[in-house]
Design an enzyme around this catalytic site. Sequence first.
Site, short mmCIF file in Angstrom:
data_model
loop_
_atom_site.label_atom_id
_atom_site.label_comp_id
_atom_site.label_asym_id
_atom_site.label_seq_id
_atom_site.Cartn_x
_atom_site.Cartn_y
_atom_site.Cartn_z
N TYR A 141 28.37 7.46 15.42
CA TYR A 141 28.06 6.21 14.70
C TYR A 141 27.74 5.06 15.64
O TYR A 141 27.94 3.90 15.28
CB TYR A 141 29.23 5.84 13.78
CG TYR A 141 29.30 6.65 12.49
CD1 TYR A 141 28.24 6.63 11.58
CD2 TYR A 141 30.41 7.42 12.19
CE1 TYR A 141 28.31 7.36 10.40
CE2 TYR A 141 30.48 8.16 11.00
CZ TYR A 141 29.42 8.11 10.11
OH TYR A 141 29.48 8.83 8.92
N HIS B 192 28.09 12.83 4.83
CA HIS B 192 27.11 12.22 5.75
C HIS B 192 25.86 13.09 5.80
O HIS B 192 25.95 14.32 5.71
CB HIS B 192 27.70 12.14 7.17
CG HIS B 192 26.63 11.89 8.21
ND1 HIS B 192 26.18 10.63 8.51
CD2 HIS B 192 25.89 12.75 8.98
CE1 HIS B 192 25.23 10.71 9.44
NE2 HIS B 192 25.04 11.99 9.74
N GLU C 44 22.15 14.79 16.15
CA GLU C 44 23.49 14.99 15.59
C GLU C 44 23.90 16.46 15.57
O GLU C 44 25.06 16.78 15.84
CB GLU C 44 23.55 14.37 14.18
CG GLU C 44 23.44 12.84 14.22
CD GLU C 44 23.27 12.19 12.85
OE1 GLU C 44 23.32 12.90 11.82
OE2 GLU C 44 23.06 10.96 12.81
P1 IDP Z 1 24.66 6.39 5.27
O1 IDP Z 1 25.91 7.19 5.45
O2 IDP Z 1 24.21 6.36 3.84
O3 IDP Z 1 23.55 6.79 6.22
P2 IDP Z 1 25.07 4.07 6.98
O4 IDP Z 1 24.54 2.70 6.70
O5 IDP Z 1 24.44 4.84 8.07
O6 IDP Z 1 25.01 4.86 5.59
O7 IDP Z 1 26.62 3.94 7.25
C1 IDP Z 1 27.36 5.02 7.75
C2 IDP Z 1 28.68 5.07 7.03
O8 IDP Z 1 29.41 3.90 7.33
C3 IDP Z 1 28.57 5.08 5.53
O9 IDP Z 1 28.31 6.35 4.98
C4 IDP Z 1 29.97 4.60 5.15
O10 IDP Z 1 30.93 5.62 5.28
C5 IDP Z 1 30.22 3.54 6.22
N1 IDP Z 1 29.83 2.21 5.78
C6 IDP Z 1 28.59 1.68 5.70
N2 IDP Z 1 28.62 0.43 5.22
C7 IDP Z 1 29.91 0.15 5.00
C8 IDP Z 1 30.61 -0.99 4.50
O11 IDP Z 1 30.01 -2.02 4.17
N3 IDP Z 1 31.96 -0.90 4.40
C9 IDP Z 1 32.65 0.22 4.77
N4 IDP Z 1 32.05 1.32 5.24
C10 IDP Z 1 30.70 1.28 5.35
MG MG Z 2 23.41 6.62 8.32
#
Ligand code: IDP
Ligand code: MG
Length: 236
Positions: free
Chosen positions: A136, A202, A213
């Site tokens: 991440y 994910h 990944e």
């Molecule tokens: P994705 O998993 O849909 O690709 P990303 O923006 O890449 O979304 O974020 C990775 C992970 O980080 C998300 O799946 C979620 O678990 C966590 N996450 C993203 N935004 C937030 C937030 O605003 N609060 C808490 N956790 C978040």
């Molecule tokens: Mg993502």
Amino acid sequence: MEALAVFGGNPRVSTSSLQSASATSKRSWSGSLSYTHNLTLRTRHLSAFHGSSSLFSCSPTLSHAKRRARKIRPNIFLPHLIASMEDVEETYIMVKPDGVQRGLVGEIISRFEKKGFKLTGLKLFQCPKELAEEHYKDLQAKPFFPKLIQYITSGPVVCMAWEGVGVVASARKLIGATNPLQAEPGTIRGDLAVQTGRNVVHGSDSPENGKREVALWFKEGDLCHWTPVQQPWLRE
Ligand code: IDP
Ligand code: MG
């Protein structure tokens, strides 16, 4: 062109002038085509062909001179050849700790299986902090980053590598929006979760990240390159 011979899936078979035209990882090759005049091209998913006989009507055992004498021209069925060379992507899918704890592993794997993608890697794994941070790393500056790392390392995850044409974007659609309350019904998050911080699964967001990944979470030897028997029933 004179004749083509089909060989079984040795991923490490020869190089070729055509090979460079395809920017794909070695890992994803599962077969090769060899042109008898020192022209070798590698392709994938030859099982999508209905056997070499339907592709090539010219016997590879005939000598060049004999073929010329008999004026035999090989009949390559081009659509099959082109389809087989479509870009096969890989994506990293992970059932997060909440998905494992809630007993959703089978349900989540099943969605990708039923869709018709190919599972090439699978393991239950307790993720170390460093790996979660590397995975991440693009979100490092986000305020939720520490909680995200804590969440991902809080229990075992199920790591998966899936392969297929268009698998990255399609898997993202199957997974649904990051916020499960906004995810469409029918998607994994839309059906099985209620909060972004517990969104159960994910999926890689681009083919490049898919490769990155999969390589991050799996060693090459952990992956299995195989040909599902259903393949001819999934892609023409
Ligand atoms: P994705 O998993 O849909 O690709 P990303 O923006 O890449 O979304 O974020 C990775 C992970 O980080 C998300 O799946 C979620 O678990 C966590 N996450 C993203 N935004 C937030 C937030 O605003 N609060 C808490 N956790 C978040
Ligand atoms: Mg993502």
